[in-house]
Design an enzyme around this catalytic site. Structure first.
Site, mmCIF file in Angstrom:
data_model
loop_
_atom_site.group_PDB
_atom_site.id
_atom_site.type_symbol
_atom_site.label_atom_id
_atom_site.label_comp_id
_atom_site.label_asym_id
_atom_site.label_seq_id
_atom_site.Cartn_x
_atom_site.Cartn_y
_atom_site.Cartn_z
ATOM 1 N N PHE A 1 0.838 -1.200 0.000
ATOM 2 C CA PHE A 1 0.000 0.000 0.000
ATOM 3 C C PHE A 1 0.873 1.251 0.000
ATOM 4 O O PHE A 1 1.932 1.279 0.648
ATOM 5 C CB PHE A 1 -0.896 0.049 1.250
ATOM 6 C CG PHE A 1 -1.908 -1.054 1.331
ATOM 7 C CD1 PHE A 1 -3.113 -0.965 0.653
ATOM 8 C CD2 PHE A 1 -1.666 -2.177 2.107
ATOM 9 C CE1 PHE A 1 -4.048 -1.977 0.741
ATOM 10 C CE2 PHE A 1 -2.600 -3.187 2.206
ATOM 11 C CZ PHE A 1 -3.797 -3.090 1.513
ATOM 12 N N ASP A 2 0.407 2.278 -0.691
ATOM 13 C CA ASP A 2 0.949 3.617 -0.480
ATOM 14 C C ASP A 2 0.274 4.167 0.773
ATOM 15 O O ASP A 2 -0.815 3.724 1.142
ATOM 16 C CB ASP A 2 0.656 4.497 -1.693
ATOM 17 C CG ASP A 2 1.196 5.900 -1.521
ATOM 18 O OD1 ASP A 2 2.222 6.050 -0.843
ATOM 19 O OD2 ASP A 2 0.583 6.842 -2.053
ATOM 20 N N LYS A 3 0.912 5.134 1.428
ATOM 21 C CA LYS A 3 0.328 5.653 2.666
ATOM 22 C C LYS A 3 -0.660 6.792 2.383
ATOM 23 O O LYS A 3 -1.862 6.635 2.567
ATOM 24 C CB LYS A 3 1.428 6.146 3.619
ATOM 25 C CG LYS A 3 0.869 6.614 4.978
ATOM 26 C CD LYS A 3 1.968 7.072 5.895
ATOM 27 C CE LYS A 3 2.499 8.440 5.497
ATOM 28 N NZ LYS A 3 1.495 9.526 5.708
ATOM 29 N N THR A 4 -0.144 7.914 1.898
ATOM 30 C CA THR A 4 -0.981 9.095 1.708
ATOM 31 C C THR A 4 -1.966 8.877 0.572
ATOM 32 O O THR A 4 -1.575 8.562 -0.550
ATOM 33 C CB THR A 4 -0.100 10.327 1.413
ATOM 34 O OG1 THR A 4 0.877 10.462 2.445
ATOM 35 C CG2 THR A 4 -0.938 11.577 1.333
ATOM 36 N N THR B 1 -4.073 6.487 0.266
ATOM 37 C CA THR B 1 -4.513 5.089 0.180
ATOM 38 C C THR B 1 -4.939 4.594 1.557
ATOM 39 O O THR B 1 -6.108 4.247 1.770
ATOM 40 C CB THR B 1 -3.390 4.202 -0.378
ATOM 41 O OG1 THR B 1 -2.971 4.709 -1.646
ATOM 42 C CG2 THR B 1 -3.877 2.771 -0.550
#
Length: 913
Positions: A577-580, A582
């Site tokens: 996953f990407d953080k920002t 997502t």
């Protein structure tokens, strides 16, 4: 050549089919392939990352690799500087005055001196290596092929259809590329295609297709260097056009073509005349991303003539002869349902792809060719129809996900250095480059008054499948093969069962003959054993199961253009996953500002409003506080951004937008873009930020009576955010002031390199760790004052502006988790799928988000390994909790790889204990 077309649309990798589940898949790691038609004893070349862009089979050409590169700049150049194509030459390529030999030609080939019969090409943009081999149809071979098909009642036709290399060996006769009528193309994954070579009347010079040679670029080109091509020979492989260069004796990609007359921005605004446009349309084709779609009949033939279905048909006939009518009917119905659902899914998939890739607007965009100039500010144009370069005006496009990007006009220097053959557009060229398919948010005519153009203009650089959008569609149509153990195991299973069936057939046949049974009964019973051991309904059953899975995914709005990927999806064990945006919400909210209190050199309390950051009235201010730092932080938040105004609304990066809204200031966009200021320009209408009316003089601390004139800052120049530097900056000035100010915002980690050490507060690291441990995003601000000198400001480089700064404080942003994040992570954990978060944010912020989303157990200890420079290397482990003390362990030098691994393993074991 009268042969069956092997390829007439997207490869089977991209469309649903019961046969794709059993297509042999080759993993990337095992992508070594023996090219069938490689000549001169190369046999089985291995593909490595060290391969040149184009590698021909002649060893003599290795020294000319630079010139032989299909994607070298010499291939992409075109006519002489400023030359207008006349298409007239005294010399024809078929009848040269003198016999000339190009240094880039292969003089040694399987067909003797004077040409080549095959060519190896590396396509940079696709990361694909192909071998092109020339053929003509052999009359004797074709007659033999027809005879075999007739005498075998079509069995030979099926065999050659399944094994196209055998068919080419029988029917084809090797020929030089310049003389061939069709080609066999094989890529590094072993995928094989037979393509017809198109030939059209042309009658124009070579430079109109391939451009001037690098060696002739700075010399006078004569007619022998630029002869007339009476015909244009080309092939289209996976929607990439390769044209045959008669002088270099090779196929060359035309999609990265660049006119060498593109040297001056103003001179190319006139566009092309009708003759030149028709000539370029013949070479590059129409500006359409039109996916070829097979007819129902073609799809049905492709599906029904697959070996599994042919075996199934033979089984049905055999069972009917043996009076297995009910079983035969059931298998027949299953096969019909399987083929029908496959055809419907294929048609709907291709229809969706065509709808996605097609572009329609009131402007006749299909007629555009490279070199055409069109109006970007046309109100009817809402989406860019092709890859273009902005020549006049400015525009804002939604190039990056939900973040508007500003585009500025190209200069003559950037136009000359534009490299269309590169796999990516350089960061400098991207400021002027308009990518196909992006939506236009705003387009304006030139605002500076120096440009006489009344509209925004752009020049077409690439069209159709050669654009960035076309490359994206190609990647969906032709995904790279991926190894999947299920397919390999399926082939092993079928091979083993086929061996068992063969042995049983022989044993049964011998036994039946010994028992003196009737011959028709012997044949039926022996063959029946094969149909029992090898299940004929297996591909149909797998297809139905896949289609059911696809229908269930559609209910959740999940679409798949490659159905066999459903089987791969069932074997996933890691999800990244990407953080920002997502795991967390797209937007950020400003929690507050912490500025440096001087001379105490400690951070202030959290200031959660602009009125508390800098009170507007003098009586509201604390006399013991130096508000110069507060003002610097507020001015940085108000001016250091890349916001734009569209229809009265601010658009730009969400972080910049939230930061500016926190100040309660107003933004007035000027005609001059601060990020595109050139040294030869004079002061113009700059963008301004204005404080609320009535606070102006109090902001300066004059103590005078309240004024209705708003305080404002003019943004003179700016340096855009660069991911490598992790910061952005602007130079702003108050009207009438003798000085200007540099305001910088960026990651806290990068500030120590550009700020004065004495400007940092004593609790800098402690406060940064406090917020990052709790998942907040922290942006640091800094400033310095410089004398106002217009000429010096325009010449000022980024390194000079962003040095010797005074640190002012932290802007703290709150980034909340999405409501579904924790539940999704929990569901993946229950399914035994590992989760990984990828982010460029501070490591402590990432750990905090991971704990909050249960990506990491909240009670688990997390350690951050910090490698100190020096020999031997020292690793310091900082625990994120107070329960575990920091550990130190000395490692061996990096050169002793095995010893380092051993010591590091011991250190990790110590941490686990």
């Amino acid at each position: 050549m009268a042969h069956e077309e092997v390829f007439a649309g997207p490869m089977s990798e991209s469309i649903p089919s019961s046969i794709t589940g059993f297509a042999h898949r080759r993993s990337r790691a095992d992508s070594t392939v023996s090219f069938t038609y490689m000549q001169n004893g190369e046999g089985s070349p291995e593909w490595t990352e060290e391969d040149e862009a184009v590698t021909d089979h002649s060893d003599e050409e290795l020294q000319d690799a630079e010139e032989a590169n299909e994607f070298d700049s010499s291939s992409r150049s075109t006519s002489l500087e400023g030359r207008k194509y006349s298409g007239v030459s005294r010399v024809s390529i078929e009848d040269p005055l003198l016999r000339r030999y190009d240094s880039t030609r292969t003089d040694l080939s399987s067909s003797g001196r004077g040409g080549r019969s095959n060519q190896k090409i590396y396509i940079v943009t696709e990361d694909l290596t192909i071998l092109v081999s020339g053929f003509v149809t052999s009359l004797a071979g074709y007659a033999c092929y027809l005879a075999l098909c007739i005498l075998s009642c079509g069995l030979a036709y099926l065999l050659f259809r399944w094994l196209p290399r055998w068919r080419v060996r029988l029917v084809g006769e090797h020929k030089l590329l310049r003389d061939c009528s069709w080609v066999a193309v094989e890529n590094q994954w072993g995928e094989f295609e037979v393509l017809e070579l198109a030939k059209e009347q042309y009658g124009h010079s070579v430079s109109t297709v391939f451009g001037s040679a690098e060696k002739s670029r700075f010399t006078i080109m004569d007619d022998d260097d630029d002869p007339v091509m009476s015909s244009l020979r080309f092939l289209d492989y996976r929607y990439i056009r390769f044209c045959f260069h008669p002088l270099k004796d090779r196929f060359m990609v035309c999609g990265d073509w660049k006119d060498s007359s593109w040297s001056d921005v103003r001179s190319i605004r006139a566009g092309l005349d009708s003759d030149e446009r028709s000539r370029r349309e013949q070479v590059f084709g129409k500006n359409q991303i039109d996916i070829k779609q097979k007819s129902i009949a073609q799809l049905l033939v492709d599906e029904a003539f697959h070996p599994f279905y042919v075996f199934q048909i033979c089984s049905l006939v055999l069972w009917s002869l043996d009076e297995y009518y009910y079983y035969a009917v059931c298998i027949f119905l299953i096969s019909v349902v399987s083929i029908t659902t496959t055809l419907l899914e294929t048609r709907s998939t291709m229809k969706r792809l065509r709808e996605i890739s097609r572009f329609e607007c009131d402007v006749p965009s299909a007629e555009l060719v490279p070199g055409d100039v069109y109006e970007v500010s046309d109100p009817s144009l809402t989406q860019l129809p092709c890859d273009s370069l902005l020549l006049a005006g400015d525009c804002i496009v939604n190039e990056r996900e939900s973040v508007p990007v500003s585009k500025i006009p190209a200069t003559s220097v950037s136009l000359r250095t534009l490299d269309l053959g590169s796999s990516t557009i350089s960061a400098e060229a991207a400021r002027h480059f308009l990518f196909s398919g992006t939506r236009i948010i705003r387009a304006r005519r030139p605002q500076d008054g120096k440009d006489e153009e009344a509209v925004a203009l752009a020049i077409v650089t690439r069209t159709g499948f050669n654009t960035t959008k076309g490359a994206l569609v190609r990647s969906m149509l032709f995904p790279k093969p991926s190894g999947f153990k299920f397919y390999q195991d399926a082939f092993r299973y079928i091979s083993v069962m086929a061996g068992v069936a063969g042995a049983g057939f022989i044993a049964s046949f011998v036994n039946f003959v010994r028992l003196k049974l009737a011959w028709h009964l012997i044949v039926v019973r022996a063959l029946d054993l094969i149909t029992i051991v090898v299940p004929p309904a297996l591909p149909a059953t797998l297809t139905i199961g896949t289609n059911f899975a696809l229908s269930r995914l559609k209910l959740k709005s999940i679409f798949c253009i490659s159905p066999q990927r459903v089987n791969v999806g069932g074997k996933l064990d890691v999800v990244c996953f990407d953080k920002t945006g997502t795991l967390t919400d797209d937007g950020l909210d400003v929690l507050g500002v912490r500025v440096v209190n001087r001379p105490a050199m400690r951070f202030s309390d959290l200031l959660d409003q602009s009125s508390t950051l800098l009170p507007g009235a003098a009586y509201e201010r604390d006399p013991t506080v130096d508000y110069s730092v507060h003002k610097a932080a507020l001015y940085a938040m108000a001016s250091c951004h890349s916001l734009r105004t569209v229809d009265g609304d601010l658009v730009g990066d969400p972080l910049d937008l939230k930061m500016f809204e926190f100040t309660d200031w107003a933004f007035e966009e000027g005609s001059q873009d601060p990020f595109s200021v050139r040294m030869d320009e004079l002061p113009q209408d700059y963008s301004k930020v204005k404080a609320p009316a009535g606070l102006g003089f109090y902001l300066n601390g004059t103590g005078e009576a309240e004024s209705n004139v708003a305080f404002q800052l003019s943004i003179l120049k700016g340096f855009e955010f660069v991911s490598q530097l992790r910061r952005a900056s602007v130079i702003a000035r108050q009207a009438g002031s003798m000085d200007a100010d540099v305001y910088v915002k960026g990651a806290p980690e990068c500030m120590k390199a550009i700020c004065k050490p004495e400007s940092f507060p004593l609790d800098y690291e402690d406060l940064l760790d406090f917020y990052t441990h709790r998942g907040f995003r922290v942006i640091a601000c800094a400033t310095k004052q410089i004398p106002y000198d217009w000429a010096h400001l325009q010449r000022m480089e980024r390194d000079e502006a962003e040095s010797g700064l005074d640190f002012t404080g932290f802007i703290v942003f709150e980034n909340k988790l999405k409501p579904a994040t924790a539940a999704t992570i929990e569901e993946l954990s229950q399914a035994g799928i590992r989760q990984v978060m990828c982010t460029g944010d501070n490591i402590l912020t990432a750990i905090s988000v991971a704990r909050e989303s249960f990506l990491v157990d909240r009670t688990a200890h997390c350690f951050v390994a910090r490698f100190a420079e020096g020999t031997p290397a020292v690793v310091r482990s900082d625990s994120l909790t107070d329960l575990v003390q920091a550990m130190h362990e000395t490692l061996m030098p990096v050169s002793s790889g095995r010893a380092s691994t051993i010591h590091f393993s011991r250190w990790m074991k110590g941490l686990s204990k």
